[in-house]
Motif scaffolding. Structure first.
Motif, PDB file in Angstrom:
ATOM      1  N   UNK A  16      -9.498 -24.420  19.546  1.00 32.48           N
ATOM      2  CA  UNK A  16      -8.198 -24.493  19.850  1.00 32.48           C
ATOM      3  C   UNK A  16      -8.005 -24.697  21.184  1.00 32.48           C
ATOM      4  N   UNK A  17      -8.534 -23.938  22.517  1.00 34.18           N
ATOM      5  CA  UNK A  17      -8.106 -24.073  23.562  1.00 34.18           C
ATOM      6  C   UNK A  17      -8.728 -25.390  24.249  1.00 34.18           C
ATOM      7  N   UNK A  18      -9.754 -25.786  23.861  1.00 30.49           N
ATOM      8  CA  UNK A  18     -10.353 -27.200  24.318  1.00 30.49           C
ATOM      9  C   UNK A  18      -9.564 -28.380  23.839  1.00 30.49           C
ATOM     10  N   UNK A  19      -9.279 -28.338  22.536  1.00 34.83           N
ATOM     11  CA  UNK A  19      -8.726 -29.520  21.983  1.00 34.83           C
ATOM     12  C   UNK A  19      -7.219 -29.486  22.440  1.00 34.83           C
ATOM     13  N   UNK A  36     -11.362 -18.804  30.271  1.00 34.85           N
ATOM     14  CA  UNK A  36     -11.586 -18.226  28.899  1.00 34.85           C
ATOM     15  C   UNK A  36     -12.731 -18.719  28.220  1.00 34.85           C
ATOM     16  N   UNK A  37     -12.719 -19.915  28.099  1.00 39.56           N
ATOM     17  CA  UNK A  37     -13.765 -20.506  27.310  1.00 39.56           C
ATOM     18  C   UNK A  37     -15.290 -20.318  27.988  1.00 39.56           C
ATOM     19  N   UNK A  38     -15.286 -20.504  29.235  1.00 38.93           N
ATOM     20  CA  UNK A  38     -16.675 -20.286  29.977  1.00 38.93           C
ATOM     21  C   UNK A  38     -17.007 -18.715  29.660  1.00 38.93           C
ATOM     22  N   UNK A  39     -16.010 -17.859  29.722  1.00 40.59           N
ATOM     23  CA  UNK A  39     -16.405 -16.369  29.636  1.00 40.59           C
ATOM     24  C   UNK A  39     -16.705 -15.970  28.033  1.00 40.59           C
ATOM     25  N   UNK A  40     -16.260 -17.094  27.208  1.00 43.48           N
ATOM     26  CA  UNK A  40     -16.622 -16.746  25.736  1.00 43.48           C
ATOM     27  C   UNK A  40     -17.966 -17.326  25.292  1.00 43.48           C
ATOM     28  N   UNK A  41     -18.604 -17.864  26.456  1.00 41.82           N
ATOM     29  CA  UNK A  41     -19.993 -18.399  25.835  1.00 41.82           C
ATOM     30  C   UNK A  41     -20.903 -17.271  26.090  1.00 41.82           C
ATOM     31  N   UNK A  42     -20.485 -16.193  26.977  1.00 42.39           N
ATOM     32  CA  UNK A  42     -21.334 -15.044  26.963  1.00 42.39           C
ATOM     33  C   UNK A  42     -21.464 -14.271  25.559  1.00 42.39           C
ATOM     34  N   UNK A  43     -20.170 -14.208  25.063  1.00 45.84           N
ATOM     35  CA  UNK A  43     -20.161 -13.544  23.767  1.00 45.84           C
ATOM     36  C   UNK A  43     -21.010 -14.343  22.717  1.00 45.84           C
ATOM     37  N   UNK A  44     -20.961 -15.689  22.829  1.00 51.62           N
ATOM     38  CA  UNK A  44     -21.398 -16.621  21.634  1.00 51.62           C
ATOM     39  C   UNK A  44     -23.002 -16.437  21.951  1.00 51.62           C
ATOM     40  N   UNK A  50     -17.467 -26.001  30.167  1.00 50.34           N
ATOM     41  CA  UNK A  50     -16.329 -25.552  30.552  1.00 50.34           C
ATOM     42  C   UNK A  50     -16.300 -25.377  32.349  1.00 50.34           C
ATOM     43  N   UNK A  51     -17.574 -25.251  32.820  1.00 47.68           N
ATOM     44  CA  UNK A  51     -17.683 -24.840  34.318  1.00 47.68           C
ATOM     45  C   UNK A  51     -17.458 -26.151  35.067  1.00 47.68           C
ATOM     46  N   UNK A  52     -18.078 -27.313  34.287  1.00 53.62           N
ATOM     47  CA  UNK A  52     -17.578 -28.480  35.150  1.00 53.62           C
ATOM     48  C   UNK A  52     -16.114 -28.738  35.080  1.00 53.62           C
ATOM     49  N   UNK A  53     -15.459 -28.358  33.979  1.00 51.14           N
ATOM     50  CA  UNK A  53     -13.971 -28.593  33.853  1.00 51.14           C
ATOM     51  C   UNK A  53     -13.042 -27.592  34.534  1.00 51.14           C
ATOM     52  N   UNK A  54     -13.718 -26.606  34.927  1.00 50.79           N
ATOM     53  CA  UNK A  54     -13.006 -25.690  35.789  1.00 50.79           C
ATOM     54  C   UNK A  54     -12.987 -26.063  37.243  1.00 50.79           C
ATOM     55  N   UNK A  82      -7.305 -21.292  30.452  1.00 47.53           N
ATOM     56  CA  UNK A  82      -7.957 -21.550  29.430  1.00 47.53           C
ATOM     57  C   UNK A  82      -9.575 -22.051  29.539  1.00 47.53           C
ATOM     58  N   UNK A  83      -9.899 -22.883  30.396  1.00 42.99           N
ATOM     59  CA  UNK A  83     -11.155 -22.998  30.398  1.00 42.99           C
ATOM     60  C   UNK A  83     -12.059 -21.953  30.969  1.00 42.99           C
TER      61      UNK A  83
END
Length: 381
Positions: free
Chosen positions: A214-217, A369-377, A277-281, A366-367
């Motif tokens: 949702x965040x990326x799209x 948040x996505x980067x942080x979410x990858x640690x949970x993934x 996500x890091x590159x986008x940040x 949002x980016x």
């Protein structure tokens, strides 16, 4: 790059790939003129956000009907008709004499976009099954290539100074190439699609991935619709450079999609989402400097970061234990479409209530948040 060579060497694969490019050539040309349409009709940012919502609403509305139409007339014919529909409706927003006609034009154009989107993806899937050749990722690369061509077309603004003529030339390019190649796929028919309803118990493991989708799209849709206005109003870019942010975003998105599969094979899906996500940040930080040239480079970094994230989300979602591939992919697609639909609208209201710069700061958040979410993934994996 094997799939790219396959497309460029065989018209059977080039024909559907060009349909992908066609969709973004016309959509990208519209995106370039959003600031001018906003100014010509004298509408504010919130009203523009609602107009963009109608485009996405048209896209979303066609989804329940598209599969039935495709199965009835055949996926090859559906793709060709989709090309004709986007060519017929792409000019509507440019001819709108007032705001309400603009809403209607964008709705029908969005519906045509949605129909072609579903048709061409189904077509590539059927060809892959028949030929046992994978070229879906490269086909999406051609979609990004269409954005590059549209971005390059932005430099014609100085010479044409006529939005209607510009979109007509883009339509001629799209129709001319498709008319030459559509005979390579028009005969293809897809079997009836099997519906597998999503089970509520599968929602939990997919929730995090769905949020990321949702965040990326949503961010991707916002970049497409608002990058030109950001450069115009915040960075005070000259007219010739207003479309350069979208162009830079599309170029790096294209390169990333052509190279993404091989990188993913080396580092894995979760790492490529985190790295993207890091590159986008980094890119968003450059955009927020508001310097015109740094902002354009920033949009390029954002495009590179986003390029492989969504395909990898589909890959992760389709491989969750206890979840059928089709169900996982359907859920990721649904959350992504919702983000793409709502993202530009939310950005418009934020821009109207505060500033467009705050809207882009929200995209940066949002980016992160996505980067942080990858640690949970990684833990879930």
């Amino acid at each position: 790059m094997k799939s790219l060579r396959l497309i460029l060497s065989n018209p059977r694969y080039f024909a559907p790939a060009w349909a992908f490019a066609s969709l973004n050539i016309l959509f990208g040309t519209w995106a370039i003129y959003i600031p001018q349409v906003k100014g010509d009709l004298g509408i504010d940012k919130a009203s523009l956000g609602l107009a963009l919502f109608f485009l996405s609403l048209g896209n979303f509305t066609i989804f329940p009907l598209a599969s039935k139409i495709i199965n009835t007339i055949g996926v090859g014919k559906a793709t060709w008709y989709g090309v004709l529909l986007i060519s017929a409706t792409a000019i509507l927003p440019f001819l709108a004499p007032n705001y309400y006609v603009l809403l209607g034009g964008l709705f029908f154009y969005g519906a045509a976009n949605g129909f072609l989107d579903i048709s061409m993806n189904t077509l590539v899937t059927e060809i892959e099954k028949e030929d046992r050749q994978n070229f879906m990722s490269a086909s999406h690369g051609f979609f990004s290539l269409g954005g590059v061509l549209a971005g390059l077309g932005s430099f014609m603004i100085i010479f044409l100074d006529n939005p209607v003529l510009h979109i007509v030339l883009a339509i001629i390019l799209v129709l001319g190439v498709n008319a030459f190649f559509y005979k390579n796929y028009i005969h293809i028919v897809s079997p009836p699609l099997e519906k597998e309803p999503f089970k509520l118990k599968n929602f939990r493991p997919l929730l995090l991935i769905g949020i990321v989708s949702f965040l990326i799209m949503g961010s991707e849709g916002a970049i497409v619709d608002w990058s030109g206005i950001f450069l115009q109003e915040i960075s005070n870019a000259p007219v010739a450079l207003i479309g350069s942010g979208f162009l830079a975003f599309s170029v790096t998105m294209t390169l990333g999609r052509f190279l993404g599969d091989s990188i993913s094979a080396k580092i894995g899906s979760v790492k490529i989402v985190g790295s993207g996500a890091l590159v986008a940040i980094m890119g968003y930080f450059m955009v927020l400097t508001t310097n015109t040239y740094l902002a354009i480079i920033g949009f390029a970094f954002v495009g590179l970061g986003f390029s492989a994230i969504v395909p990898e989300l589909f890959r992760i979602g389709g491989n969750i234990k206890g979840v059928k591939t089709s169900q996982g992919v359907a859920f990721i697609a649904g959350t992504g479409i919702s983000g793409f639909l709502l993202g530009p609208v939310i950005l418009g209201y934020l821009a109207e209530a505060s500033s467009l710069k705050l809207s882009f700061m929200t995209l940066l958040a949002c980016c992160i948040a996505v980067f942080l979410a990858t640690f949970f993934l990684r833990k879930k994996r």
